[in-house]
Design an enzyme around this catalytic site. Structure first.
Site, short mmCIF file in Angstrom:
data_model
loop_
_atom_site.label_atom_id
_atom_site.label_comp_id
_atom_site.label_asym_id
_atom_site.label_seq_id
_atom_site.Cartn_x
_atom_site.Cartn_y
_atom_site.Cartn_z
N ASP A 24 -24.11 -36.05 -1.28
CA ASP A 24 -25.24 -36.11 -0.50
C ASP A 24 -26.45 -36.76 -0.82
O ASP A 24 -27.62 -37.08 -0.20
CB ASP A 24 -25.73 -34.61 -0.21
CG ASP A 24 -24.83 -33.56 0.29
OD1 ASP A 24 -24.37 -34.05 1.57
OD2 ASP A 24 -24.34 -32.63 -0.35
N HIS A 71 -21.53 -30.32 -8.53
CA HIS A 71 -20.64 -30.16 -7.59
C HIS A 71 -19.57 -29.04 -8.10
O HIS A 71 -19.29 -29.03 -9.25
CB HIS A 71 -19.80 -31.30 -7.19
CG HIS A 71 -18.87 -31.25 -6.01
ND1 HIS A 71 -17.58 -30.67 -5.92
CD2 HIS A 71 -19.26 -31.74 -4.60
CE1 HIS A 71 -17.45 -30.92 -4.65
NE2 HIS A 71 -18.09 -31.12 -3.77
C1 LIG Z 1 -22.98 -27.80 -5.53
C2 LIG Z 1 -23.37 -26.33 -6.54
C3 LIG Z 1 -23.74 -25.06 -5.49
C4 LIG Z 1 -22.06 -26.18 -7.33
O1 LIG Z 1 -22.44 -25.11 -8.18
P1 LIG Z 1 -21.39 -24.43 -9.13
O2 LIG Z 1 -20.10 -25.09 -9.31
O3 LIG Z 1 -21.08 -23.20 -8.85
O4 LIG Z 1 -22.11 -24.82 -10.50
P2 LIG Z 1 -23.33 -23.51 -11.13
O5 LIG Z 1 -24.14 -22.99 -10.17
O6 LIG Z 1 -22.20 -22.66 -11.82
O7 LIG Z 1 -24.08 -24.26 -12.24
C5 LIG Z 1 -23.61 -24.74 -13.57
C6 LIG Z 1 -24.90 -24.78 -14.31
O8 LIG Z 1 -25.30 -26.12 -13.74
C7 LIG Z 1 -26.70 -25.75 -13.17
N1 LIG Z 1 -26.77 -26.80 -12.08
C8 LIG Z 1 -25.91 -26.66 -11.21
N2 LIG Z 1 -26.48 -27.68 -10.20
C9 LIG Z 1 -27.53 -28.08 -10.55
C10 LIG Z 1 -28.68 -28.69 -9.92
N3 LIG Z 1 -28.35 -29.56 -8.81
N4 LIG Z 1 -29.73 -29.07 -10.46
C11 LIG Z 1 -30.00 -28.13 -11.86
N5 LIG Z 1 -29.04 -27.33 -12.24
C12 LIG Z 1 -27.93 -27.18 -11.68
C13 LIG Z 1 -26.76 -24.41 -13.05
O9 LIG Z 1 -27.82 -23.92 -13.15
C14 LIG Z 1 -25.99 -23.74 -14.07
O10 LIG Z 1 -26.87 -23.77 -15.25
P3 LIG Z 1 -26.69 -22.65 -16.52
O11 LIG Z 1 -25.15 -22.86 -16.86
O12 LIG Z 1 -27.49 -22.89 -17.36
O13 LIG Z 1 -26.44 -21.44 -15.45
C15 LIG Z 1 -24.55 -26.61 -7.25
O14 LIG Z 1 -24.42 -27.89 -8.07
C16 LIG Z 1 -25.81 -27.10 -6.63
O15 LIG Z 1 -26.65 -26.08 -6.01
N6 LIG Z 1 -26.31 -28.34 -6.23
C17 LIG Z 1 -27.42 -28.62 -5.58
C18 LIG Z 1 -26.97 -28.65 -4.16
C19 LIG Z 1 -26.30 -29.57 -3.58
O16 LIG Z 1 -26.37 -31.05 -3.81
N7 LIG Z 1 -25.03 -29.22 -2.83
C20 LIG Z 1 -24.21 -30.27 -2.13
C21 LIG Z 1 -22.87 -29.94 -2.63
S1 LIG Z 1 -21.78 -31.54 -2.23
#
Ligand SMILES: CC(C)(COP(=O)(O)OP(=O)(O)OC[C@H]1O[C@@H](n2cnc3c(N)ncnc32)[C@H](O)[C@@H]1OP(=O)(O)O)[C@@H](O)C(=O)NCCC(=O)NCCS
Length: 431
Positions: A366, A309
């Site tokens: 979710d 998140h």
């Molecule tokens: C929600 C989300 C977009 C938040 O993203 P964010 O805060 O921008 O986090 P980042 O994209 O910067 O990720 C940080 C690190 O964790 C990893 N990561 C984040 N969510 C991940 C996941 N669900 N599975 C695997 N790796 C994940 C990223 O690849 C990144 O790795 P790195 O540092 O090696 O590049 C992301 O966690 C995600 O895509 N989750 C899955 C979709 C989801 O469940 N969304 C509902 C949100 S309520």
């Protein structure tokens, strides 16, 4: 409430030191006010994804992502979920305080009075192609409400109250109608003798030839699920609602834009993708290892759905509530869902894996909500619609706050990285 000035910050640019005020919110978050930065230095800030940018001051929702706290108007979400119905929380978000018993009854009656949609709008449903995603229908219908109720102004409080009531009541009816359309059944009208959530379940599951009894466990679960989704400060769809609204457009159009933003798999669409992921694991024999390895692979774009998140870097407080609800609903239906076992194993494996630990990746809201909806008989492509019904009062409260505070039109800047000035080559000479 206003932000209090609490200190200053110095920024050194090209040998010059500039001083900017620091403001503090009621829960201690501090922000440097850089609104004069560009005027004084010619520089802008670069903050892709707005990870460090406070776009507004807001009285509505407080989140502490490190401690796993979520409060609406000062009340803890778990406290609200335990003691309130969804319409009380909607009232709280929109009006700022919890309703008294008399106010709640009046509000409930008002919602019932406005629960039907214009008969002509019903024709829209029949013209959508089969298998249309209900989020596409929901967003189109939300903006269409502005054509059916165009007489209301945005500056008169009573008019706005009416628009808000119509939206909260009618969006639920539209959601149920879009489901009936998708299964080819006639729509069921809302009933004045039923409460908000019971009414929704009735519109979803009864038919003209069969009155489906409403299971109180399901109605209670729905109330709680909608409450945990009701607001989440400046997330993607809420920022969209505020941003679109800042152009001066009406509430219906702003909400329609929020619905579209919520649809994305990285936002509200994730609950649908969680179930699809769990089903895939089940089809392939139930081993969660492959999915974990795919999620960890830096060359794969795949992410573990329902994990991670932007704000919560600890266990999402909503996921805790959803997990318990899921178990309750499964117990009430007397079934055994193999996807719940897979989800629990996946969660345990991920929480004990250094990749997820180092990145503070925990189950988000979710992860268990999709499973709960599934047990309630709500199909996968309706999950994001359920999220939208829950989030609606939050979007409305945020829009009203924006509308009342003379917010300037949302218009971020950029750092341009394209070509420098070049001349157009006449078409005959272009290679
Ligand atoms: C929600 C989300 C977009 C938040 O993203 P964010 O805060 O921008 O986090 P980042 O994209 O910067 O990720 C940080 C690190 O964790 C990893 N990561 C984040 N969510 C991940 C996941 N669900 N599975 C695997 N790796 C994940 C990223 O690849 C990144 O790795 P790195 O540092 O090696 O590049 C992301 O966690 C995600 O895509 N989750 C899955 C979709 C989801 O469940 N969304 C509902 C949100 S309520």
């Amino acid at each position: 409430m206003k932000m209090e000035k609490n200190g200053t910050a110095e920024i050194r640019v090209d040998g010059k030191t500039l001083t900017y005020p620091v403001y503090e919110g009621t829960e201690g978050e501090r922000a440097i006010d850089i609104s004069k930065l560009r005027k004084e230095t010619g520089l802008i800030t670069y903050d892709s994804g707005f990870m460090n940018t406070g776009s507004c001051a807001s009285d509505i929702t407080f989140i502490d992502g490190e401690k796993g706290i979520l409060r609406y108007r000062g009340y803890d979400v778990a406290d609200l979920a335990e003691k309130c119905e969804f319409i009380e929380v909607a009232y709280l978000l929109v009006h700022g305080s919890l309703p008294t018993a008399v106010q709640k009854d009046r509000y409930s009656q008002l919602l019932n009075q406005h629960s039907m949609i214009h008969e002509d709008m019903k024709d829209f449903f029949s013209n959508y192609p089969e298998h249309s995603h209900p989020m596409a229908i929901l967003s189109a219908m939300a903006v269409s409400l502005s054509s059916f109720y165009p007489e209301l102004g945005q500056d008169v409080k009573e008019d706005l109250d009416m628009t808000v009531t119509r939206l909260i009541s009618k969006l639920r009816t539209i959601a149920a109608f879009s489901y009936k359309k998708s299964i080819g059944e006639p729509t069921i009208y809302p009933r004045h003798d039923l409460k908000y959530c019971e009414n929704f379940l009735n519109m979803m599951f009864s038919s003209p030839v069969r009155k489906e009894p409403i299971n109180p466990v399901m109605a209670d679960a729905l109330n709680k699920l909608l409450i945990i989704h009701a607001d989440h400060e400046q997330n993607c769809s809420t920022s969209v609602v505020r941003g679109v609204g800042s152009s001066g457009i009406n509430l219906y159009a702003s909400i329609a834009a929020g619905i579209c933003a919520l649809w994305g798999p990285r936002h509200g669409g994730a609950n649908q993708h969680v179930i699809e992921m769990l089903e895939e694991i089940y089809r392939e024999g139930g081993d969660v290892s492959k999915v974990i390895e795919r999620a960890k692979n830096p060359r794969s774009p795949f992410r573990l759905m329902g994990f991670g998140h932007r704000v919560y870097k600890s266990y999402d407080p909503r996921a805790k509530i959803a997990k318990e609800l899921c178990k309750k609903v499964i117990a009430a239906t007397n079934t055994k869902d193999p996807l719940l076992d897979i989800a629990q194993e996946l969660e345990e494996r991920a929480l004990n894996d250094s990749y997820f630990q180092e990145r503070n990746l925990y189950p988000n809201v979710d992860f268990y909500t999709g499973l709960t909806y599934r047990e309630m008989g709500i199909p996968t492509n309706m999950f994001t619609v359920m999220f939208a019904i829950g989030r609606l009062p939050g979007w409305i409260a945020q829009w009203l706050e924006m509308n009342n505070s003379e917010t300037p039109i949302a218009r971020p800047r950029q750092v341009y990285t394209g070509p420098n000035l070049r001349k157009v080559t006449p078409i005959a000479k272009r290679k």
